[in-house]
Design an enzyme around this catalytic site. Structure first.
Site, PDB file in Angstrom:
ATOM      1  N   THR A 145      -7.663  -4.935  -0.307  1.00 52.86           N
ATOM      2  CA  THR A 145      -6.837  -3.461  -0.752  1.00 52.86           C
ATOM      3  C   THR A 145      -5.557  -4.089  -1.786  1.00 52.86           C
ATOM      4  O   THR A 145      -5.229  -5.007  -1.607  1.00 52.86           O
ATOM      5  CB  THR A 145      -6.162  -2.465   0.237  1.00 52.86           C
ATOM      6  OG1 THR A 145      -5.397  -1.842  -0.385  1.00 52.86           O
ATOM      7  CG2 THR A 145      -5.252  -3.382   1.093  1.00 52.86           C
TER       8      THR A 145
ATOM      9  N   ASN B 104      -3.210  -1.794  -2.406  1.00 49.52           N
ATOM     10  CA  ASN B 104      -2.199  -0.661  -1.879  1.00 49.52           C
ATOM     11  C   ASN B 104      -1.089  -1.479  -1.113  1.00 49.52           C
ATOM     12  O   ASN B 104      -1.496  -1.960   0.100  1.00 49.52           O
ATOM     13  CB  ASN B 104      -2.926   0.355  -1.029  1.00 49.52           C
ATOM     14  CG  ASN B 104      -2.150   1.604  -0.864  1.00 49.52           C
ATOM     15  OD1 ASN B 104      -0.864   1.279  -0.179  1.00 49.52           O
ATOM     16  ND2 ASN B 104      -2.309   2.609  -0.682  1.00 49.52           N
TER      17      ASN B 104
ATOM     18  N   ASP C 155     -11.382   2.168   4.960  1.00 48.48           N
ATOM     19  CA  ASP C 155     -11.535   3.617   4.322  1.00 48.48           C
ATOM     20  C   ASP C 155     -10.889   4.507   5.133  1.00 48.48           C
ATOM     21  O   ASP C 155     -11.301   4.867   6.313  1.00 48.48           O
ATOM     22  CB  ASP C 155     -12.936   3.955   3.928  1.00 48.48           C
ATOM     23  CG  ASP C 155     -12.879   5.219   2.627  1.00 48.48           C
ATOM     24  OD1 ASP C 155     -11.700   4.939   1.876  1.00 48.48           O
ATOM     25  OD2 ASP C 155     -13.603   5.824   2.731  1.00 48.48           O
TER      26      ASP C 155
END
Length: 202
Positions: free
Chosen positions: A7, A9, A73
């Site tokens: 990721t 993020n 996810d």
């Protein structure tokens, strides 16, 4: 052992790293993220389930880095919206929408709804990279799922966390994830439940 978090993020990296670091038996894990691999491919989350999206990301990044990879996810399922936004939670309000825009769209979508029950769902996949001497079998990726039940507030509250945290109050609490802070959230969240199961795979 090196473990790549698939990721970019930063909020998710911070959250996963904090949860991994609280496991006293996992002090041998050296955590990396896609920030350490700026040229890593962008994996499109185009599958129908959290599990499939997580597995896709984990396997693609594991093969790119050559390292064991953890991918997740997650989404918010709102009962008044028949489970939406679900796997589309991130892009529900548009690919470039901010968290504030997503939150506003959701609150407007359920305005007047008496049933505000919802849940966060997270799937975590751990994948091993393929090697010249190994076959690309389904056994190289394992997926687990965690959930956290709660309700949607009428207005956002709190400054911590990310995503829909300011409008989600978990069952048993009176404050949103964004108000409860990282320490509590990381013990009770959907992602922490999935991570506890994933740690057993490591």
């Amino acid at each position: 052992m090196k473990l790549v978090l698939a990721t970019r993020n930063l909020g998710k990296v911070k959250e996963l790293t904090a949860m991994l670091n609280t496991d006293q038996q996992r002090e041998d894990i050296h955590i990396l993220s896609l920030q350490d691999f700026p040229d890593a491919p962008e994996v499109i989350e185009d599958r129908d389930t959290y599990q499939e999206n997580a597995a896709k990301k984990a396997t693609v990044i594991a093969d790119y880095t050559g390292l064991r990879t953890l991918a997740d996810d997650a989404g918010l399922e709102v009962d008044a919206l028949n489970g939406a936004p679900g796997v589309h939670s991130k892009r529900w309000a548009g690919d470039d929408a901010t968290d504030a825009v997503r939150i506003q769209k959701l609150l407007e979508a359920i305005e007047g709804a008496s049933n505000r029950s919802a849940r966060f769902v997270a799937a975590i996949a751990i994948a091993e990279p393929t090697t010249p001497n190994s076959s690309d079998s389904v056994n190289r990726v394992q997926v687990v799922v965690g959930k956290c039940e709660g309700n949607i507030t009428y207005t956002p509250a709190g400054d911590s966390g990310f995503g829909y945290d300011p409008i989600f109050v978990p069952v048993g609490y009176e404050k949103t994830f964004a108000e409860l802070g990282d320490a509590i959230k990381n013990k009770i969240s959907h992602r922490s439940e999935a991570l506890r199961l994933a740690l057993k795979l490591l």
